[in-house]
Design a protein around this motif. Structure first.
Motif, PDB file in Angstrom:
ATOM      1  N   LEU A 114      14.897  -0.410   4.686  1.00  0.00           N
ATOM      2  CA  LEU A 114      13.512  -0.164   4.259  1.00  0.00           C
ATOM      3  C   LEU A 114      12.500  -0.329   5.385  1.00  0.00           C
ATOM      4  O   LEU A 114      11.370   0.149   5.267  1.00  0.00           O
ATOM      5  N   ARG A 115      12.884  -1.015   6.444  1.00  0.00           N
ATOM      6  CA  ARG A 115      11.913  -1.397   7.464  1.00  0.00           C
ATOM      7  C   ARG A 115      11.133  -0.200   7.998  1.00  0.00           C
ATOM      8  O   ARG A 115       9.903  -0.234   8.079  1.00  0.00           O
ATOM      9  N   ARG A 116      11.814   0.846   8.349  1.00  0.00           N
ATOM     10  CA  ARG A 116      11.122   2.029   8.891  1.00  0.00           C
ATOM     11  C   ARG A 116      10.168   2.620   7.861  1.00  0.00           C
ATOM     12  O   ARG A 116       9.063   3.034   8.196  1.00  0.00           O
ATOM     13  N   GLU A 117      10.578   2.637   6.599  1.00  0.00           N
ATOM     14  CA  GLU A 117       9.715   3.172   5.546  1.00  0.00           C
ATOM     15  C   GLU A 117       8.479   2.307   5.337  1.00  0.00           C
ATOM     16  O   GLU A 117       7.390   2.820   5.088  1.00  0.00           O
ATOM     17  N   ALA A 136      -9.682   6.776   8.853  1.00  0.00           N
ATOM     18  CA  ALA A 136      -9.902   8.218   9.077  1.00  0.00           C
ATOM     19  C   ALA A 136     -11.328   8.460   9.559  1.00  0.00           C
ATOM     20  O   ALA A 136     -12.284   7.918   9.015  1.00  0.00           O
ATOM     21  N   GLY A 137     -11.453   9.249  10.611  1.00  0.00           N
ATOM     22  CA  GLY A 137     -12.766   9.608  11.115  1.00  0.00           C
ATOM     23  C   GLY A 137     -13.383   8.607  12.075  1.00  0.00           C
ATOM     24  O   GLY A 137     -14.433   8.879  12.644  1.00  0.00           O
ATOM     25  N   LEU A 138     -12.767   7.452  12.231  1.00  0.00           N
ATOM     26  CA  LEU A 138     -13.304   6.463  13.174  1.00  0.00           C
ATOM     27  C   LEU A 138     -12.793   6.757  14.576  1.00  0.00           C
ATOM     28  O   LEU A 138     -11.626   7.104  14.762  1.00  0.00           O
ATOM     29  N   GLN A 180       0.522   5.099   7.466  1.00  0.00           N
ATOM     30  CA  GLN A 180      -0.211   6.024   6.600  1.00  0.00           C
ATOM     31  C   GLN A 180      -1.462   5.349   6.040  1.00  0.00           C
ATOM     32  O   GLN A 180      -2.537   5.955   5.994  1.00  0.00           O
ATOM     33  N   LEU A 181      -1.320   4.093   5.605  1.00  0.00           N
ATOM     34  CA  LEU A 181      -2.447   3.357   5.059  1.00  0.00           C
ATOM     35  C   LEU A 181      -3.521   3.154   6.125  1.00  0.00           C
ATOM     36  O   LEU A 181      -4.713   3.323   5.860  1.00  0.00           O
ATOM     37  N   GLU A 182      -3.098   2.836   7.340  1.00  0.00           N
ATOM     38  CA  GLU A 182      -4.044   2.641   8.447  1.00  0.00           C
ATOM     39  C   GLU A 182      -4.821   3.924   8.715  1.00  0.00           C
ATOM     40  O   GLU A 182      -6.039   3.897   8.912  1.00  0.00           O
ATOM     41  N   LEU A 212       1.759   3.708  -2.011  1.00  0.00           N
ATOM     42  CA  LEU A 212       2.695   3.992  -0.923  1.00  0.00           C
ATOM     43  C   LEU A 212       3.966   3.157  -1.043  1.00  0.00           C
ATOM     44  O   LEU A 212       5.069   3.654  -0.807  1.00  0.00           O
ATOM     45  N   LEU A 213       3.817   1.891  -1.394  1.00  0.00           N
ATOM     46  CA  LEU A 213       4.967   0.989  -1.457  1.00  0.00           C
ATOM     47  C   LEU A 213       5.867   1.263  -2.660  1.00  0.00           C
ATOM     48  O   LEU A 213       7.085   1.082  -2.583  1.00  0.00           O
ATOM     49  N   ARG A 214       5.279   1.690  -3.773  1.00  0.00           N
ATOM     50  CA  ARG A 214       6.087   1.992  -4.961  1.00  0.00           C
ATOM     51  C   ARG A 214       7.139   3.043  -4.660  1.00  0.00           C
ATOM     52  O   ARG A 214       8.229   3.023  -5.214  1.00  0.00           O
ATOM     53  N   ARG A 215       6.812   3.963  -3.770  1.00  0.00           N
ATOM     54  CA  ARG A 215       7.751   5.023  -3.409  1.00  0.00           C
ATOM     55  C   ARG A 215       9.036   4.472  -2.798  1.00  0.00           C
ATOM     56  O   ARG A 215      10.068   5.129  -2.837  1.00  0.00           O
ATOM     57  N   ILE A 216       8.952   3.269  -2.228  1.00  0.00           N
ATOM     58  CA  ILE A 216      10.136   2.684  -1.587  1.00  0.00           C
ATOM     59  C   ILE A 216      10.635   1.443  -2.332  1.00  0.00           C
ATOM     60  O   ILE A 216      11.464   0.708  -1.813  1.00  0.00           O
TER      61      ILE A 216
END
Length: 177
Positions: free
Chosen positions: A125-128, A142-144, A135-137, A50-54
């Motif tokens: 970058l802060r918003r990204e 997921a599913g909890l 997204q990571l959270e 995820l971070l590489r994208r930014i």
């Protein structure tokens, strides 16, 4: 997550539902520790994607979060805030500086020190970064249910507390050299 720790009495080599990496017999005395290791590795891998994208690497976003929140900091303060070591923080700050996300300026109160401050480019970058962490959270949790998320956080905080206490205990075997 596709990996899980086998239940008590289950053959670790046999795996279980969704287990893609068997627990080695040598790790049988520490199934929670083995699960934490696997989880941390996978978490860092997905965070990295995820971070590489930014334009960031895992860990750099944490430095930026503190700088955005607290303003300019001495490098030694960043080491303390992030429970890092000086060499790692030096490399991290150098890379962030080369990318144009931080700059150094002399400290007005200590001629020997410099302050690390976020640049305008980093503020963009802060918003990204915040979106990547959201997204990571969602991926991790997921599913909890909300109650399960609260309990998971409580358990992780307890595990962290246990390790902090062990590190502070001079008689702890983990800190003996």
């Amino acid at each position: 997550m596709t990996e899980s720790t086998p239940t008590a009495g289950q053959d670790p080599a046999a795996g279980g539902p969704g287990v893609s990496v068997p627990v080695p017999a040598a790790a049988g005395g520490g199934p929670i520790s083995h699960a934490i290791f696997r989880l941390a590795r996978l978490h860092r891998m997905y965070a990295g994607q995820l971070l590489r994208r930014i334009g960031l690497h895992p860990g750099q976003e944490l430095v930026m979060m503190h700088l955005w929140e607290l303003g300019p900091q001495r490098q030694t303060d960043l080491v303390r805030l992030l429970d890092s070591d000086a060499a790692t923080m030096t490399r991290t700050v150098q890379r962030l500086e080369q990318a144009g996300f931080v700059r150094r300026r002399p400290s007005p109160t200590d001629k020997r020190a410099s302050l690390i401050e976020p640049t305008a480019a980093s503020h963009a970058l802060r918003r990204e970064v915040e979106e990547s962490w959201s997204q990571l959270e969602e991926l991790v949790a997921a599913g909890l249910t909300p109650d399960e998320r609260t309990e998971a956080l409580r358990t992780l905080e307890r595990l962290e507390h246990n390790l902090v206490q062990a590190a502070a205990d001079p008689g702890c075997a983990a800190t003996e050299g």
